[in-house]
Design a protein around this motif. Structure first.
Motif, PDB file in Angstrom:
ATOM      1  N   VAL A 166       0.857  -1.193   0.000  1.00 39.14           N
ATOM      2  CA  VAL A 166       0.000   0.000   0.000  1.00 39.14           C
ATOM      3  C   VAL A 166       0.886   1.233   0.000  1.00 39.14           C
ATOM      4  N   SER A 167       0.633   2.144  -0.921  1.00 39.12           N
ATOM      5  CA  SER A 167       1.325   3.419  -0.972  1.00 39.12           C
ATOM      6  C   SER A 167       0.357   4.521  -0.547  1.00 39.12           C
ATOM      7  N   PHE A 168       0.909   5.501   0.139  1.00 39.09           N
ATOM      8  CA  PHE A 168       0.106   6.628   0.612  1.00 39.09           C
ATOM      9  C   PHE A 168       0.458   7.887  -0.170  1.00 39.09           C
ATOM     10  N   ARG A 169      -0.437   8.833  -0.196  1.00 38.61           N
ATOM     11  CA  ARG A 169      -0.324   9.977  -1.097  1.00 38.61           C
ATOM     12  C   ARG A 169       0.873  10.859  -0.793  1.00 38.61           C
ATOM     13  N   TYR A 170       1.229  11.014   0.476  1.00 38.90           N
ATOM     14  CA  TYR A 170       2.354  11.891   0.822  1.00 38.90           C
ATOM     15  C   TYR A 170       2.866  11.532   2.203  1.00 38.90           C
TER      16      TYR A 170
END
Length: 227
Positions: A223-227
């Protein structure tokens, strides 16, 4: 007591040399597995047909300690309240990360405590985005680098569905699982319900073969997060 992670062989090969100016603690996720005794539904096995789809296991749930029922939604923040950029924070056993990523990781663990065991999860590792920029985490579903058992994959399906369902509050940029990627801002035609893994057209996009089960994300949810 701080948990200490063993850097797995599969992900060790992906690491690059850290720049001396950034002091970080790298705790890469490795090939990790779910312990015996997890009461999970086998209904969440992916069906790789015309697209990459999965059975809807959210609402079936494994529950905590094997109890049935859906996962809770213990999310103590809203991504819109966290400013982009800024200094990294110490996210404990998974190394340094952005504030949003660390809050996201903590929420995952609050709702999926099985991933809190040593070496079951990792966020920062030196290298290119998004792990190298502190914006991504891996949650491992098996420890042998395989495509996983039905029970192991059901937990991965459930985690992916949970991330999709709460993507706005969590600040999710994209999810990768079982050689497929889901991005809520990719500009694709909208699905009837983006949080439904079995939707038509599929919310998941098939990815190229990267050569191994780990590289293809068959043994972990990214999972990658926006910032």
């Amino acid at each position: 007591m701080a948990l200490r992670f063993r850097v797995p062989r599969a992900l060790r090969a992906l690491r690059v040399r850290r720049t001396p100016s950034r002091r970080t603690r790298s705790r890469d996720a490795g090939r990790m597995g779910l312990g015996a005794g997890l009461a999970v539904s086998a209904a969440g096995v992916f069906a790789l047909v015309t697209g990459v789809q999965a059975a809807d296991t959210y609402g079936v749930g494994t529950g905590v300690g094997g109890a049935s029922g859906p996962r809770a939604s213990q999310i103590g923040y809203n991504a819109g309240d966290i400013s982009p950029g800024g200094a990294w924070v110490d996210c404990g056993p998974v190394g340094q990360a952005t504030e949003l990523t660390c809050r996201g990781y903590e929420s995952i663990i609050a709702n999926f405590p099985e991933f809190a065991r040593p070496a079951w999860s990792g966020c920062y590792r030196a290298g290119p985005p998004d792990h190298g920029t502190g914006q991504a985490c891996d949650l491992m579903t098996n420890m042998n680098g395989s495509r996983g058992s039905a029970a192991e994959n059901a937990v991965g399906d459930e985690l992916a569905r949970w991330l999709m369902t709460h993507h706005e509050q969590l600040g999710v940029k994209y999810v990768i699982w079982r050689r497929a990627i889901w991005n809520p801002t990719a500009g694709d035609a909208s699905c009837p319900d983006e949080s439904t893994l079995g939707a038509t057209p599929s919310c998941w996009r098939f990815m190229e073969d990267r050569g191994s089960n780990t590289q293809n994300h068959y043994d972990h949810v990214h999972v990658s997060f926006r910032y």
